[in-house]
Design a protein around this motif. Structure first.
Motif, mmCIF file in Angstrom:
data_model
loop_
_atom_site.group_PDB
_atom_site.id
_atom_site.type_symbol
_atom_site.label_atom_id
_atom_site.label_comp_id
_atom_site.label_asym_id
_atom_site.label_seq_id
_atom_site.Cartn_x
_atom_site.Cartn_y
_atom_site.Cartn_z
ATOM 1 N N ILE A 87 -9.013 56.787 9.955
ATOM 2 C CA ILE A 87 -8.454 55.436 9.970
ATOM 3 C C ILE A 87 -7.076 55.502 9.325
ATOM 4 O O ILE A 87 -6.932 55.992 8.198
ATOM 5 C CB ILE A 87 -9.359 54.443 9.213
ATOM 6 C CG1 ILE A 87 -10.748 54.382 9.854
ATOM 7 C CG2 ILE A 87 -8.728 53.054 9.207
ATOM 8 C CD1 ILE A 87 -11.718 53.476 9.130
ATOM 9 N N ARG A 88 -6.058 54.999 10.024
ATOM 10 C CA ARG A 88 -4.686 55.032 9.514
ATOM 11 C C ARG A 88 -4.047 53.650 9.682
ATOM 12 O O ARG A 88 -4.266 52.979 10.685
ATOM 13 C CB ARG A 88 -3.837 56.056 10.270
ATOM 14 C CG ARG A 88 -4.345 57.478 10.189
ATOM 15 C CD ARG A 88 -3.285 58.455 10.679
ATOM 16 N NE ARG A 88 -2.919 58.225 12.064
ATOM 17 C CZ ARG A 88 -1.836 58.760 12.646
ATOM 18 N NH1 ARG A 88 -1.018 59.520 11.931
ATOM 19 N NH2 ARG A 88 -1.568 58.534 13.912
ATOM 20 N N TYR A 89 -3.261 53.250 8.695
ATOM 21 C CA TYR A 89 -2.468 52.024 8.782
ATOM 22 C C TYR A 89 -1.179 52.265 8.012
ATOM 23 O O TYR A 89 -1.204 52.468 6.805
ATOM 24 C CB TYR A 89 -3.225 50.829 8.194
ATOM 25 C CG TYR A 89 -2.474 49.522 8.323
ATOM 26 C CD1 TYR A 89 -2.199 48.984 9.574
ATOM 27 C CD2 TYR A 89 -2.039 48.839 7.196
ATOM 28 C CE1 TYR A 89 -1.513 47.797 9.695
ATOM 29 C CE2 TYR A 89 -1.350 47.632 7.313
ATOM 30 C CZ TYR A 89 -1.088 47.126 8.567
ATOM 31 O OH TYR A 89 -0.397 45.950 8.698
ATOM 32 N N PHE A 90 -0.056 52.262 8.719
ATOM 33 C CA PHE A 90 1.208 52.590 8.070
ATOM 34 C C PHE A 90 2.360 52.094 8.937
ATOM 35 O O PHE A 90 2.167 51.620 10.065
ATOM 36 C CB PHE A 90 1.323 54.102 7.845
ATOM 37 C CG PHE A 90 1.301 54.918 9.122
ATOM 38 C CD1 PHE A 90 2.473 55.383 9.689
ATOM 39 C CD2 PHE A 90 0.100 55.221 9.737
ATOM 40 C CE1 PHE A 90 2.453 56.131 10.858
ATOM 41 C CE2 PHE A 90 0.066 55.963 10.907
ATOM 42 C CZ PHE A 90 1.250 56.421 11.465
ATOM 43 N N ILE A 91 3.560 52.178 8.403
ATOM 44 C CA ILE A 91 4.782 51.866 9.142
ATOM 45 C C ILE A 91 5.284 53.159 9.774
ATOM 46 O O ILE A 91 5.420 54.185 9.098
ATOM 47 C CB ILE A 91 5.853 51.267 8.215
ATOM 48 C CG1 ILE A 91 5.351 49.936 7.639
ATOM 49 C CG2 ILE A 91 7.165 51.055 8.962
ATOM 50 C CD1 ILE A 91 6.305 49.312 6.646
ATOM 51 N N VAL A 92 5.529 53.116 11.073
ATOM 52 C CA VAL A 92 5.966 54.301 11.793
ATOM 53 C C VAL A 92 7.246 54.839 11.155
ATOM 54 O O VAL A 92 8.198 54.099 10.897
ATOM 55 C CB VAL A 92 6.204 53.983 13.280
ATOM 56 C CG1 VAL A 92 6.763 55.203 14.012
ATOM 57 C CG2 VAL A 92 4.901 53.535 13.931
ATOM 58 N N GLY A 93 7.239 56.132 10.872
ATOM 59 C CA GLY A 93 8.379 56.764 10.230
ATOM 60 C C GLY A 93 8.199 56.971 8.746
ATOM 61 O O GLY A 93 8.983 57.691 8.118
ATOM 62 N N GLN A 94 7.176 56.335 8.158
ATOM 63 C CA GLN A 94 6.890 56.521 6.744
ATOM 64 C C GLN A 94 5.649 57.385 6.576
ATOM 65 O O GLN A 94 4.994 57.773 7.544
ATOM 66 C CB GLN A 94 6.708 55.166 6.050
ATOM 67 C CG GLN A 94 7.947 54.291 6.078
ATOM 68 C CD GLN A 94 7.763 53.023 5.262
ATOM 69 O OE1 GLN A 94 6.771 52.844 4.572
ATOM 70 N NE2 GLN A 94 8.749 52.131 5.348
ATOM 71 N N GLU A 95 5.294 57.646 5.325
ATOM 72 C CA GLU A 95 4.192 58.548 5.042
ATOM 73 C C GLU A 95 2.872 57.970 5.544
ATOM 74 O O GLU A 95 2.575 56.786 5.361
ATOM 75 C CB GLU A 95 4.104 58.800 3.535
ATOM 76 C CG GLU A 95 3.022 59.804 3.151
ATOM 77 C CD GLU A 95 2.986 60.049 1.666
ATOM 78 O OE1 GLU A 95 2.072 60.769 1.212
ATOM 79 O OE2 GLU A 95 3.872 59.527 0.949
ATOM 80 N N ASP A 96 2.095 58.834 6.172
ATOM 81 C CA ASP A 96 0.787 58.456 6.696
ATOM 82 C C ASP A 96 -0.242 58.516 5.567
ATOM 83 O O ASP A 96 -0.440 59.564 4.955
ATOM 84 C CB ASP A 96 0.409 59.403 7.835
ATOM 85 C CG ASP A 96 -0.976 59.125 8.395
ATOM 86 O OD1 ASP A 96 -1.631 58.183 7.932
ATOM 87 O OD2 ASP A 96 -1.395 59.853 9.303
ATOM 88 N N GLU A 97 -0.879 57.373 5.292
ATOM 89 C CA GLU A 97 -1.883 57.314 4.232
ATOM 90 C C GLU A 97 -3.286 57.192 4.828
ATOM 91 O O GLU A 97 -4.127 56.463 4.329
ATOM 92 C CB GLU A 97 -1.597 56.138 3.303
ATOM 93 C CG GLU A 97 -0.258 56.237 2.580
ATOM 94 C CD GLU A 97 -0.030 55.069 1.651
ATOM 95 O OE1 GLU A 97 -0.890 54.159 1.644
ATOM 96 O OE2 GLU A 97 0.987 55.072 0.935
#
Length: 648
Positions: free
Chosen positions: A368-378
């Motif tokens: 499961i991923r939720y992030f802003i494209v171009g930033q670090e994947d948490e």
């Protein structure tokens, strides 16, 4: 009760009669309702409906064609006690009063030719255009409501739905199908199947569906700038491909589906007058399935199966920050899992039919991923494993009387183990009257999303949901061409996993009690006419007396068709849902009527005209997720199409 006892005595005294073969049961098209139609879901083996331990509802290929059904969701609405909630992104199934917003169909087990389909993060089941096969490739759909974990394990909580696809003997040669409807709603599909003299066969199918300028399901009261622009950004498309081959008992299947839904998305949440951007909602599914059946001798059969599946869901939301920087929020789930299964079935003495089975599901990836494209994947990535062992004994007490005993043990990594027993009795007589009584247990373990949500909040994971249910059914003819069925059930649910609109974690609810009555009337008349009507009365409440969200007390459905002559046939079908409460919203009841006019070509094929929501009724569905506004639907939909066959 006094009237029932003599009937049971008559059933017990009924003499044995020659039963039709399975091949005859599965292929017959009757001029009268029959209790002997072949089913395979209730006991996980092919048998006549009268011998099955529980009630199984069936929709056939003929029903799909004559009613003009366009998706698995359309098919589900034909089953007593089933209701749907659609918000444009996901269609949710409610069964016997339990269909809360956000449940994502995790309490119904979905099968494709016996292959488990529920994905491994939400346990969700897709029934829209992202279902694995197009409806024109379906031979029949079986739905067995009630507790099914004694045979199927996790998710068989409210019922088991099995989609059986067509084989080469039903779909041989080339088949081309196309439809055109409003909002440029179009479908195109082609398939080919061939059976060789050796008995081996193969087939492939491809389909594409797309729609543009789709109606918005957001009510007019909701602020959306430029509704005409919003409709331009509201589109949907889906593609499917399936290939199978059968060689000396070994069946191989591979398939894929890719659905992308364009969404109008406000670029700023703080500005009501913000411009709209193009959001995307995408589901991709890939699967491979191998199965083999062999004869062990002495009447015993062995079935081995294995599968690999991948489901990727992604939601892209464009945004513009207060400082003017643009970007994309990305939410993605990625699940990969393997399935292994072995079953052996055969006689044990003269009166017992025994089945032994083992299943293993290895969840290789639960991301499961939720992030802003171009930033670090948490993102978070986990793995899991489920193991199930089951045994079932079908005991013939007397001719046309059967007692079924079942027990299954399931172990889920990190969540312990549990037993699911089942006891079922069925009896029938030569006049076609049947009585069935079933007592069963089922469970649903917390899914990966629920577990992670509670871990992030540092609160305990809720225990598995449990249901204990008792169901009785009576099925009998009214006349040679009409028969009726009555089903009564009660159930008690413990640990129903709940999360209200304000909750930030999941917890076990107070106990839920459910009860209901379903009545069905099925008939035929001369020249090929057919009709079916059903009524479901149901009540599901928490122990404190509160109603469950999106739980109507009454449902009804009907379908009928009649030939008009010269190859023409007219069909009508519809459904009605009583008023219900969905979270903070009171949703009024509604009734819908659909029509389908069909001309059948003698050499094979048809031309058809369909009308959905014939009266143009405006109605509201429960939101797809908890806390959202209701989804608004209005206006009729018209489509025209053809289905042509070439070859032998």
């Amino acid at each position: 009760m006094k009237a029932l006892l003599p009937a049971l005595l008559m059933l017990a005294a009924g003499a044995a009669a020659a039963e039709p073969t399975l091949e005859e049961l599965l292929r017959q098209e009757l001029d009268r309702p029959s209790a002997e139609l072949g089913v395979s879901t209730a006991a996980r083996l092919a048998q006549s409906g009268s011998a099955a331990p529980g009630v199984t509802h069936v929709v056939t290929r003929q029903d799909i064609q004559r009613l003009g059904l366009r998706s698995l969701a359309d098919i589900l609405q034909l089953f007593p006690g089933v209701y749907l909630s659609e918000d444009g992104l996901f269609t949710q199934v409610g069964v016997r009063g339990l269909g809360r917003p956000g449940d994502l169909n995790s309490r119904v087990l979905f099968l494709l030719d016996g292959l488990r389909l529920n994905e491994n993060i939400y346990d969700a089941g897709q029934i829209d255009q992202d279902f694995l096969v197009e409806v024109s490739q379906i031979e029949r759909v079986e739905f067995t409501p009630g507790s099914g974990s004694a045979l199927y394990g996790n998710n068989a909580f409210l019922g088991v739905l099995n989609v059986i696809t067509q084989r080469a003997n039903q779909a041989r040669g080339l088949r081309v199908r196309a439809t055109l409807g409003e909002q440029l709603n179009r479908t195109a599909s082609a398939s080919w199947a061939q059976r060789l003299e050796s008995g081996n066969e193969w087939g492939l199918a491809f389909s594409r569906w797309w729609g543009q300028r789709l109606p918005l399901t957001v009510p007019d009261s909701e602020p959306i700038k430029g509704r005409s622009v919003a409709r331009e950004l509201n589109w949907d498309r889906a593609e499917r491909f399936n290939l199978y081959g059968l060689y000396r008992g070994l069946m191989l299947r591979v398939g894929t589906v890719d659905r992308v839904h364009g969404l109008p998305t406000p670029l700023s949440l703080s500005d009501e007058d913000a411009e709209l951007g193009q959001g995307l909602d995408r589901t991709r599914i890939h699967y491979g399935h191998a199965s083999w059946e062999g004869d062990l001798g002495a009447g015993w059969q062995l079935q081995l199966a294995g599968a690999k599946q991948l489901l990727v869901y992604r939601n892209d939301e464009p945004f513009v920050s207060d400082s003017g920087r643009s970007g994309v929020f990305l939410y993605e789930t990625r699940g990969r899992w393997d399935l292994l299964e072995a079953r052996a079935a055969g006689p044990l003495g003269e009166r017992h039919e025994l089945m032994l089975g083992a299943e293993v599901q290895r969840d290789r990836q639960q991301r499961i991923r939720y992030f802003i494209v171009g930033q670090e994947d948490e993102g978070v990535d986990r793995r899991s494993r489920r193991i199930g062992l089951f045994v079932q004994d079908s005991w013939t007490l007397a001719p046309r009387q059967h007692l079924l005993l079942g027990l299954r043990h399931d172990a889920v990594r990190g969540q312990g183990s549990r037993l699911s027993p089942r006891l079922a009795y069925s009896a029938a007589d030569e006049q076609g009257r049947q009585f069935k009584l079933s007592l069963g247990n089922a469970f649903r373990a917390p899914n990966r999303s629920e577990i992670l949500t509670n871990e992030f909040q540092d609160v305990p994971v809720p225990p598995p949901e449990r249901i204990r249910s008792l169901e009785a059914a009576w099925d009998a003819p009214l006349s040679p061409r009409w028969r009726y069925r009555l089903v009564a059930y009660v159930g008690r649910i413990r640990n129903l996993i709940d999360a209200g609109p304000e909750a930030s974690f999941y917890s076990a609810s107070e106990p839920v009690r459910s009860k209901g009555l379903e009545a069905q009337l099925d008939g035929r008349w001369g020249q090929g006419g057919s009709a079916q009507l059903w009524l479901a009365l149901q009540r599901s409440r928490y122990a404190g007396g509160n109603e469950l969200s999106n739980s109507p007390h009454g449902l009804a459905g009907w379908r009928a068709w009649h030939p008009l002559g010269a190859g023409w046939r007219l069909a009508l079908h519809g459904s009605a849902v009583q008023r219900r409460q969905a979270e903070a919203y009171s949703l009024p009841g509604y009734a819908l009527l659909h029509a389908h006019l069909q001309w059948e070509r003698p050499q094979g094929g048809e031309v058809f005209l369909g009308l959905r929501n014939l009266t143009g009724r405006r109605y509201w569905d429960a939101p797809g997720v908890s806390g959202g506004p209701p989804s608004e639907h209005e206006g009729r939909v018209v489509w025209l199409g053809f289905d042509w066959r070439f070859g032998p």
